[in-house]
Write a protein that holds these residues in place. Sequence first.
Motif, PDB file in Angstrom:
ATOM      1  N   GLN A  52      51.987 -70.505 -29.772  1.00 48.03           N
ATOM      2  CA  GLN A  52      51.248 -71.326 -30.732  1.00 48.03           C
ATOM      3  C   GLN A  52      50.540 -70.487 -31.794  1.00 48.03           C
ATOM      4  O   GLN A  52      50.392 -70.923 -32.935  1.00 48.03           O
ATOM      5  CB  GLN A  52      50.217 -72.189 -30.003  1.00 48.03           C
ATOM      6  N   PHE A  53      50.103 -69.284 -31.435  1.00 57.47           N
ATOM      7  CA  PHE A  53      49.346 -68.428 -32.360  1.00 57.47           C
ATOM      8  C   PHE A  53      49.982 -67.038 -32.412  1.00 57.47           C
ATOM      9  O   PHE A  53      49.437 -66.077 -31.865  1.00 57.47           O
ATOM     10  CB  PHE A  53      47.886 -68.311 -31.908  1.00 57.47           C
ATOM     11  N   PRO A  54      51.141 -66.905 -33.057  1.00 58.38           N
ATOM     12  CA  PRO A  54      51.855 -65.620 -33.036  1.00 58.38           C
ATOM     13  C   PRO A  54      51.205 -64.517 -33.882  1.00 58.38           C
ATOM     14  O   PRO A  54      51.566 -63.354 -33.739  1.00 58.38           O
ATOM     15  CB  PRO A  54      53.238 -65.975 -33.584  1.00 58.38           C
ATOM     16  N   LYS A  55      50.264 -64.863 -34.726  1.00 59.16           N
ATOM     17  CA  LYS A  55      49.642 -63.868 -35.611  1.00 59.16           C
ATOM     18  C   LYS A  55      48.127 -63.859 -35.461  1.00 59.16           C
ATOM     19  O   LYS A  55      47.503 -64.893 -35.290  1.00 59.16           O
ATOM     20  CB  LYS A  55      49.958 -64.155 -37.080  1.00 59.16           C
ATOM     21  N   ALA A  56      47.571 -62.667 -35.553  1.00 59.64           N
ATOM     22  CA  ALA A  56      46.130 -62.480 -35.724  1.00 59.64           C
ATOM     23  C   ALA A  56      45.981 -61.873 -37.117  1.00 59.64           C
ATOM     24  O   ALA A  56      46.900 -61.197 -37.603  1.00 59.64           O
ATOM     25  CB  ALA A  56      45.576 -61.539 -34.671  1.00 59.64           C
ATOM     26  N   SER A  57      44.842 -62.105 -37.763  1.00 61.44           N
ATOM     27  CA  SER A  57      44.698 -61.567 -39.115  1.00 61.44           C
ATOM     28  C   SER A  57      43.259 -61.149 -39.400  1.00 61.44           C
ATOM     29  O   SER A  57      42.312 -61.669 -38.816  1.00 61.44           O
ATOM     30  CB  SER A  57      45.156 -62.585 -40.156  1.00 61.44           C
ATOM     31  N   PHE A  58      43.152 -60.197 -40.317  1.00 60.83           N
ATOM     32  CA  PHE A  58      41.864 -59.761 -40.836  1.00 60.83           C
ATOM     33  C   PHE A  58      41.976 -59.734 -42.352  1.00 60.83           C
ATOM     34  O   PHE A  58      42.953 -59.212 -42.901  1.00 60.83           O
ATOM     35  CB  PHE A  58      41.479 -58.361 -40.337  1.00 60.83           C
ATOM     36  N   VAL A  59      40.960 -60.294 -43.026  1.00 58.47           N
ATOM     37  CA  VAL A  59      40.882 -60.244 -44.484  1.00 58.47           C
ATOM     38  C   VAL A  59      39.492 -59.755 -44.855  1.00 58.47           C
ATOM     39  O   VAL A  59      38.485 -60.361 -44.476  1.00 58.47           O
ATOM     40  CB  VAL A  59      41.148 -61.630 -45.127  1.00 58.47           C
ATOM     41  N   ALA A  60      39.435 -58.627 -45.571  1.00 62.76           N
ATOM     42  CA  ALA A  60      38.157 -58.049 -45.979  1.00 62.76           C
ATOM     43  C   ALA A  60      37.499 -58.895 -47.056  1.00 62.76           C
ATOM     44  O   ALA A  60      38.163 -59.392 -47.961  1.00 62.76           O
ATOM     45  CB  ALA A  60      38.360 -56.626 -46.492  1.00 62.76           C
ATOM     46  N   SER A  61      36.174 -59.041 -46.941  1.00 70.26           N
ATOM     47  CA  SER A  61      35.407 -59.727 -47.986  1.00 70.26           C
ATOM     48  C   SER A  61      34.536 -58.744 -48.756  1.00 70.26           C
ATOM     49  O   SER A  61      34.147 -59.023 -49.885  1.00 70.26           O
ATOM     50  CB  SER A  61      34.549 -60.837 -47.378  1.00 70.26           C
ATOM     51  N   SER A  62      34.231 -57.582 -48.151  1.00 74.90           N
ATOM     52  CA  SER A  62      33.485 -56.551 -48.873  1.00 74.90           C
ATOM     53  C   SER A  62      33.754 -55.178 -48.285  1.00 74.90           C
ATOM     54  O   SER A  62      33.972 -55.034 -47.078  1.00 74.90           O
ATOM     55  CB  SER A  62      31.983 -56.843 -48.859  1.00 74.90           C
ATOM     56  N   ILE A  63      33.754 -54.191 -49.164  1.00 75.72           N
ATOM     57  CA  ILE A  63      33.904 -52.798 -48.783  1.00 75.72           C
ATOM     58  C   ILE A  63      32.833 -52.040 -49.556  1.00 75.72           C
ATOM     59  O   ILE A  63      32.819 -52.065 -50.787  1.00 75.72           O
ATOM     60  CB  ILE A  63      35.305 -52.247 -49.129  1.00 75.72           C
ATOM     61  N   LYS A  64      31.920 -51.381 -48.809  1.00 81.79           N
ATOM     62  CA  LYS A  64      30.792 -50.681 -49.434  1.00 81.79           C
ATOM     63  C   LYS A  64      30.689 -49.265 -48.874  1.00 81.79           C
ATOM     64  O   LYS A  64      30.972 -49.052 -47.692  1.00 81.79           O
ATOM     65  CB  LYS A  64      29.481 -51.412 -49.133  1.00 81.79           C
ATOM     66  N   PRO A  65      30.238 -48.313 -49.702  1.00 84.45           N
ATOM     67  CA  PRO A  65      30.028 -46.960 -49.186  1.00 84.45           C
ATOM     68  C   PRO A  65      28.976 -46.974 -48.078  1.00 84.45           C
ATOM     69  O   PRO A  65      27.987 -47.693 -48.160  1.00 84.45           O
ATOM     70  CB  PRO A  65      29.503 -46.188 -50.394  1.00 84.45           C
ATOM     71  N   SER A  66      29.213 -46.188 -47.018  1.00 81.01           N
ATOM     72  CA  SER A  66      28.243 -46.068 -45.923  1.00 81.01           C
ATOM     73  C   SER A  66      27.080 -45.200 -46.376  1.00 81.01           C
ATOM     74  O   SER A  66      27.279 -44.164 -47.019  1.00 81.01           O
ATOM     75  CB  SER A  66      28.888 -45.429 -44.691  1.00 81.01           C
ATOM     76  N   ALA A  67      25.883 -45.600 -46.027  1.00 84.03           N
ATOM     77  CA  ALA A  67      24.687 -44.834 -46.382  1.00 84.03           C
ATOM     78  C   ALA A  67      24.743 -43.457 -45.737  1.00 84.03           C
ATOM     79  O   ALA A  67      25.097 -43.323 -44.566  1.00 84.03           O
ATOM     80  CB  ALA A  67      23.434 -45.578 -45.924  1.00 84.03           C
ATOM     81  N   GLY A  68      24.432 -42.440 -46.514  1.00 82.70           N
ATOM     82  CA  GLY A  68      24.352 -41.080 -46.002  1.00 82.70           C
ATOM     83  C   GLY A  68      25.681 -40.357 -45.853  1.00 82.70           C
ATOM     84  O   GLY A  68      25.699 -39.189 -45.501  1.00 82.70           O
ATOM     85  N   ALA A  69      26.790 -41.003 -46.117  1.00 84.75           N
ATOM     86  CA  ALA A  69      28.107 -40.362 -45.976  1.00 84.75           C
ATOM     87  C   ALA A  69      28.494 -39.673 -47.281  1.00 84.75           C
ATOM     88  O   ALA A  69      28.049 -40.077 -48.363  1.00 84.75           O
ATOM     89  CB  ALA A  69      29.162 -41.400 -45.607  1.00 84.75           C
ATOM     90  N   ALA A  70      29.322 -38.647 -47.177  1.00 82.45           N
ATOM     91  CA  ALA A  70      29.851 -37.990 -48.370  1.00 82.45           C
ATOM     92  C   ALA A  70      30.642 -39.018 -49.179  1.00 82.45           C
ATOM     93  O   ALA A  70      31.331 -39.870 -48.617  1.00 82.45           O
ATOM     94  CB  ALA A  70      30.744 -36.822 -47.969  1.00 82.45           C
ATOM     95  N   ALA A  71      30.535 -38.934 -50.488  1.00 81.23           N
ATOM     96  CA  ALA A  71      31.193 -39.901 -51.374  1.00 81.23           C
ATOM     97  C   ALA A  71      32.680 -40.028 -51.063  1.00 81.23           C
ATOM     98  O   ALA A  71      33.378 -39.032 -50.903  1.00 81.23           O
ATOM     99  CB  ALA A  71      31.002 -39.484 -52.832  1.00 81.23           C
ATOM    100  N   GLY A  72      33.134 -41.264 -50.938  1.00 83.81           N
ATOM    101  CA  GLY A  72      34.548 -41.546 -50.748  1.00 83.81           C
ATOM    102  C   GLY A  72      35.095 -41.313 -49.351  1.00 83.81           C
ATOM    103  O   GLY A  72      36.307 -41.352 -49.160  1.00 83.81           O
ATOM    104  N   THR A  73      34.217 -41.106 -48.337  1.00 84.44           N
ATOM    105  CA  THR A  73      34.728 -40.790 -47.003  1.00 84.44           C
ATOM    106  C   THR A  73      34.476 -41.860 -45.960  1.00 84.44           C
ATOM    107  O   THR A  73      35.279 -42.034 -45.051  1.00 84.44           O
ATOM    108  CB  THR A  73      34.121 -39.468 -46.482  1.00 84.44           C
ATOM    109  N   ARG A  74      33.334 -42.547 -46.051  1.00 91.49           N
ATOM    110  CA  ARG A  74      32.999 -43.573 -45.053  1.00 91.49           C
ATOM    111  C   ARG A  74      32.537 -44.837 -45.766  1.00 91.49           C
ATOM    112  O   ARG A  74      31.770 -44.774 -46.728  1.00 91.49           O
ATOM    113  CB  ARG A  74      31.915 -43.093 -44.100  1.00 91.49           C
ATOM    114  N   PHE A  75      32.990 -45.971 -45.210  1.00 91.39           N
ATOM    115  CA  PHE A  75      32.685 -47.255 -45.821  1.00 91.39           C
ATOM    116  C   PHE A  75      32.323 -48.266 -44.736  1.00 91.39           C
ATOM    117  O   PHE A  75      32.729 -48.123 -43.585  1.00 91.39           O
ATOM    118  CB  PHE A  75      33.893 -47.756 -46.620  1.00 91.39           C
ATOM    119  N   ASP A  76      31.571 -49.280 -45.123  1.00 91.02           N
ATOM    120  CA  ASP A  76      31.258 -50.406 -44.247  1.00 91.02           C
ATOM    121  C   ASP A  76      32.099 -51.584 -44.738  1.00 91.02           C
ATOM    122  O   ASP A  76      32.004 -51.971 -45.901  1.00 91.02           O
ATOM    123  CB  ASP A  76      29.769 -50.737 -44.300  1.00 91.02           C
ATOM    124  N   VAL A  77      32.912 -52.120 -43.842  1.00 91.65           N
ATOM    125  CA  VAL A  77      33.827 -53.202 -44.191  1.00 91.65           C
ATOM    126  C   VAL A  77      33.390 -54.466 -43.474  1.00 91.65           C
ATOM    127  O   VAL A  77      33.048 -54.442 -42.291  1.00 91.65           O
ATOM    128  CB  VAL A  77      35.275 -52.839 -43.785  1.00 91.65           C
TER     129      VAL A  77
END
Length: 190
Positions: free
Chosen positions: A99-124
Amino acid sequence: MTKHLLNTTLAAVALTLAAAAHAAPLKVDTTKSAVSATFKQLNVPVEAKFKKFAATLDFDPAKPAEGRASVDIDVTSFDLGDAEYNKEVQKKEWFNGAQFPKASFVASSIKPSAGAAAGTRFDVAGKLTIKGKSTDVSFPLTVKKEGSNQVFDGALPIKRLTYNIGEGEWKDTSMVADEVSIKFHIVAAP
């Protein structure tokens, strides 16, 4: 006539600039990528892979807020390493793969993680749908460059009972723990 031609030209230029400002989706290499679930059964860690999934990524680490991501997982491809177990988890009490052959994830926001080097860690953050049930979820994401590829790594903790995975007698978390970690390693190229 000249005013119409000028407006048409300006509209074409604006559309071209808008298209150029947004990067093309990345090409996901599913042969180098993986999605798995880790959980405990009788307090023993078990990791099983989803053999089939599709991911769509449009992401520039310099402009994370403009990024888009979605993943569709074929739950019928869940592999515990044993044909009988694989058949069992497709039953109604578990994934109900018919009945449910698929699971799915759709991002609504992607933000840089506080304190992480630029472009390396994000909060999704986004919506996860499993077995017909959707919830808001969030998780940390690590991004790194490997040659021309971008590599996305993360783990999304969930509670299986939230999605009715393990109904009836399988609601007992002393046999199979409620905590599950969905891990992913996605390799993508421009």
